[in-house]
Motif scaffolding. Structure first.
Motif, short mmCIF file in Angstrom:
data_model
loop_
_atom_site.label_atom_id
_atom_site.label_comp_id
_atom_site.label_asym_id
_atom_site.label_seq_id
_atom_site.Cartn_x
_atom_site.Cartn_y
_atom_site.Cartn_z
N LEU A 148 73.09 4.26 8.49
CA LEU A 148 73.46 5.57 9.04
C LEU A 148 74.97 5.59 9.25
CD1 LEU A 148 70.65 6.03 11.73
CD2 LEU A 148 70.70 6.92 9.39
N LEU A 149 75.65 6.54 8.63
CA LEU A 149 77.11 6.64 8.74
C LEU A 149 77.49 8.07 9.06
CD1 LEU A 149 79.91 5.11 6.61
CD2 LEU A 149 79.83 7.60 6.89
N ALA A 150 78.30 8.25 10.11
CA ALA A 150 78.76 9.58 10.49
C ALA A 150 79.85 9.45 11.55
CB ALA A 150 77.61 10.43 11.04
N MET A 151 80.64 10.50 11.71
CA MET A 151 81.60 10.53 12.81
C MET A 151 80.88 10.66 14.14
SD MET A 151 84.73 10.03 11.94
CE MET A 151 85.28 10.31 13.62
N ARG A 175 71.00 6.77 1.43
CA ARG A 175 70.60 7.52 0.22
C ARG A 175 71.45 8.78 0.08
NH1 ARG A 175 65.81 5.90 2.62
NH2 ARG A 175 64.52 4.44 1.41
N SER A 176 71.61 9.51 1.17
CA SER A 176 72.39 10.74 1.14
C SER A 176 73.85 10.45 0.81
CB SER A 176 72.29 11.45 2.49
OG SER A 176 73.15 12.57 2.54
N ARG A 177 74.43 9.44 1.44
CA ARG A 177 75.85 9.13 1.20
C ARG A 177 76.10 8.71 -0.25
NH1 ARG A 177 76.89 12.23 4.97
NH2 ARG A 177 77.56 11.41 6.99
N SER A 178 75.20 7.92 -0.80
CA SER A 178 75.42 7.41 -2.15
C SER A 178 75.28 8.49 -3.22
CB SER A 178 74.45 6.26 -2.44
OG SER A 178 73.11 6.71 -2.41
N ARG A 179 74.60 9.61 -2.90
CA ARG A 179 74.47 10.69 -3.88
C ARG A 179 75.81 11.34 -4.21
NH1 ARG A 179 69.96 12.65 -0.45
NH2 ARG A 179 68.06 11.62 -1.18
N HIS A 180 76.78 11.15 -3.35
CA HIS A 180 78.11 11.71 -3.63
C HIS A 180 78.84 10.93 -4.72
CE1 HIS A 180 78.04 14.68 -0.45
NE2 HIS A 180 77.60 13.77 0.40
N LEU A 295 78.59 16.32 4.24
CA LEU A 295 79.65 16.16 3.23
C LEU A 295 80.43 14.86 3.40
CD1 LEU A 295 80.99 19.81 3.42
CD2 LEU A 295 79.80 18.81 1.48
N ILE A 296 80.09 14.07 4.39
CA ILE A 296 80.82 12.86 4.83
C ILE A 296 82.17 13.27 5.43
CG2 ILE A 296 81.43 10.49 4.36
CD1 ILE A 296 79.88 10.48 1.85
N LEU A 297 82.11 13.83 6.62
CA LEU A 297 83.32 14.27 7.32
C LEU A 297 84.33 13.15 7.46
CD1 LEU A 297 84.91 16.35 8.96
CD2 LEU A 297 83.49 15.73 10.95
N THR A 298 83.84 11.93 7.68
CA THR A 298 84.75 10.79 7.82
C THR A 298 85.69 10.67 6.63
OG1 THR A 298 83.04 9.60 9.06
CG2 THR A 298 84.87 8.30 8.18
N GLN A 299 85.16 10.85 5.43
CA GLN A 299 85.98 10.70 4.23
C GLN A 299 87.10 11.73 4.21
OE1 GLN A 299 83.80 10.82 0.53
NE2 GLN A 299 85.48 9.88 -0.61
N TYR A 300 86.83 12.93 4.64
CA TYR A 300 87.86 13.97 4.68
C TYR A 300 88.95 13.62 5.70
CZ TYR A 300 84.95 16.98 1.76
OH TYR A 300 84.23 17.51 0.71
N LEU A 301 88.54 13.09 6.85
CA LEU A 301 89.52 12.72 7.87
C LEU A 301 90.41 11.57 7.39
CD1 LEU A 301 87.16 12.95 10.96
CD2 LEU A 301 89.23 14.32 10.63
N VAL A 302 89.82 10.55 6.78
CA VAL A 302 90.63 9.43 6.29
C VAL A 302 91.48 9.87 5.11
CG1 VAL A 302 90.55 7.09 5.35
CG2 VAL A 302 88.99 7.74 7.20
N HIS A 303 90.99 10.80 4.30
CA HIS A 303 91.81 11.35 3.22
C HIS A 303 93.06 12.03 3.78
CE1 HIS A 303 92.76 13.19 -0.67
NE2 HIS A 303 93.06 14.26 0.02
N LEU A 304 92.90 12.81 4.85
CA LEU A 304 94.06 13.42 5.51
C LEU A 304 95.03 12.35 5.97
CD1 LEU A 304 95.67 15.69 6.91
CD2 LEU A 304 94.10 15.43 8.87
N ALA A 305 94.51 11.31 6.61
CA ALA A 305 95.37 10.23 7.09
C ALA A 305 96.13 9.57 5.94
CB ALA A 305 94.53 9.18 7.83
N ARG A 306 95.47 9.30 4.84
CA ARG A 306 96.13 8.67 3.69
C ARG A 306 97.21 9.60 3.10
NH1 ARG A 306 92.09 7.34 -0.61
NH2 ARG A 306 93.82 6.21 -1.55
N THR A 307 96.91 10.90 3.07
CA THR A 307 97.88 11.86 2.55
C THR A 307 99.15 11.86 3.40
OG1 THR A 307 96.12 13.29 1.68
CG2 THR A 307 98.27 14.31 2.05
#
Length: 391
Positions: A148-151, A175-180, A295-307
């Motif tokens: 289970l992965l989520a913010m 399962r849900s996360r890997s579908r992305h 949508l995996i909110l965590t990925q969007y937040l870390v993407h902002l940080a990397r940007t």
């Protein structure tokens, strides 16, 4: 090698299964974190593992400090870093200082990634909050079906109207996360499966030892994901927060809870903004809507940080001013990436919004530690560099 579940195994068994036989050597740790180095597929690697048997593997101030040392050691020795993450997230009863510790850890991880340090996250049963941001600082993640992965944790998502527990868990499991697709990989929940995936990852690393910068490709994938989503029960949300880049600073106002669309919009505007970038944030925290988590909110937040951090590394200052109450993942992402952080008049930092804490903490004294500290301590805790609110 015994065919026992990875997510059910002890942290010692997980580490032993991953290293080449006879090569594992423990490293000193001042916290609940387990550190070790050894060989995988004949190549030296460094591993850092949270221990879910110790207070649910939470990340406290000491764990953040040990992780920062592990990242530095991996960079100095040019060794791939393997992160074994099974954690309920930040130790909330550490109060505001944990935000400063997580900010420093995020900076360390962002710089390591932008320097090309190969990192992989092997995920156990629970990966929430700050632990999920740690997972997405790596270039690849491996999930078991029941991971289970989520913010935000299931209880918070249910309380926010995400549906019953079955619906919530189905939206955030492996399962849900890997579908992305992309860097999200689903494995059988066995020690051999995780060990094999790690060997494959190590064997595929470039001879230079440098991981490529895939930030621009990731932005395109995240935009495409927003366009259609993968969960009919939780359709992709539209941006709710207004950002204004002209004239003056790139500003987020309204004390909203920022979701995936908001964060991607901010990252896109920040990428093209003039230097130096003045970022003015007045956001209550990250979204607790299931549509964003699907949508995996965590990925969007870390993407902002990397940007933002890539701008800093390219010599373009990013000056963050906190103009209202801010908390959670949006604070860690922006503050961890910025050149400097200032608390403006009316600004303050909390660990999480009180509504989220009410769903998590059961001790009144623990909840009270979330309150904003005296401004004089912000710099001491590493939460901010300056406090113009005191001027």
């Amino acid at each position: 090698m015994p065919h026992s579940g990875f997510t059910g195994a002890s942290v010692a068994a997980r580490l032993t299964a991953l290293f080449d036989a006879g090569t594992e050597s423990p490293l000193p740790s001042t916290s609940g974190l387990r550190l070790a180095h050894g060989s995988v597929a004949g190549r030296p690697v460094l591993a850092a593992a949270t221990d879910p048997a110790r207070d649910k593997g939470v990340l406290g101030i000491a764990e953040c400090a040990d992780l920062r040392r592990a990242v530095r050691r991996a960079r100095e020795n040019r060794q791939p870093l393997v992160l074994l993450i099974d954690s309920a997230g930040a130790r909330l009863d550490d109060g505001l200082p944990i935000q400063g510790a997580l900010r420093g850890l995020m900076t360390e991880l962002l710089d390591a990634g932008l320097d090309g340090l190969p990192m992989i996250s092997l995920l156990g049963r629970n990966v929430f909050g700050g632990a999920s941001m740690l997972a997405f600082a790596a270039g690849q993640r491996c999930y078991a079906p029941g991971t289970l992965l989520a913010m935000s944790g299931p209880r918070v998502l249910e309380s926010a109207g995400g549906g019953d527990r079955t619906t919530v868990l189905a939206a955030i499991d492996g399962r849900s996360r890997s579908r992305h697709g992309g860097a999200e990989r689903l494995l059988d929940d066995t020690l051999p499966a995780y060990a094999a995936a790690l060997r494959e990852w190590v064997a595929a690393l470039p001879a230079s030892g440098q991981a490529p910068d895939g930030l621009d490709d990731e932005r395109r994938r995240l935009a495409q994901r927003l366009g259609h989503g993968l969960n009919e029960a939780a359709p992709p949300p539209a941006a709710l927060t207004g950002f204004d880049a002209v004239p003056g600073p790139l500003a987020c106002r309204g004390r909203a809870f920022v979701g995936a669309a908001d964060v991607l919009k901010l990252a896109t505007l920040a990428e093209s903004a003039a230097a130096p970038l003045e970022l003015l944030l007045d956001c209550a925290g990250h979204s607790v809507r299931l549509g964003d988590e699907a949508l995996i909110l965590t990925q969007y937040l870390v993407h902002l940080a990397r940007t933002l951090r890539r701008r800093v590394r390219n010599g373009q200052e990013v000056r963050l001013r906190i103009a209202g109450e801010i908390s959670g993942g949006i604070y860690i992402a922006a503050a961890g990436a910025a050149s400097s952080v200032d608390i403006a008049p009316g600004g303050s930092v909390r660990t999480l919004p009180q509504t989220s804490l009410d769903s998590i903490l059961t001790r009144p004294d623990a909840a009270s530690t979330n309150a904003s500290a005296d401004f004089a301590h912000y710099a001491e805790f590493g939460v901010a560099d300056t406090v113009s609110a005191l001027a």
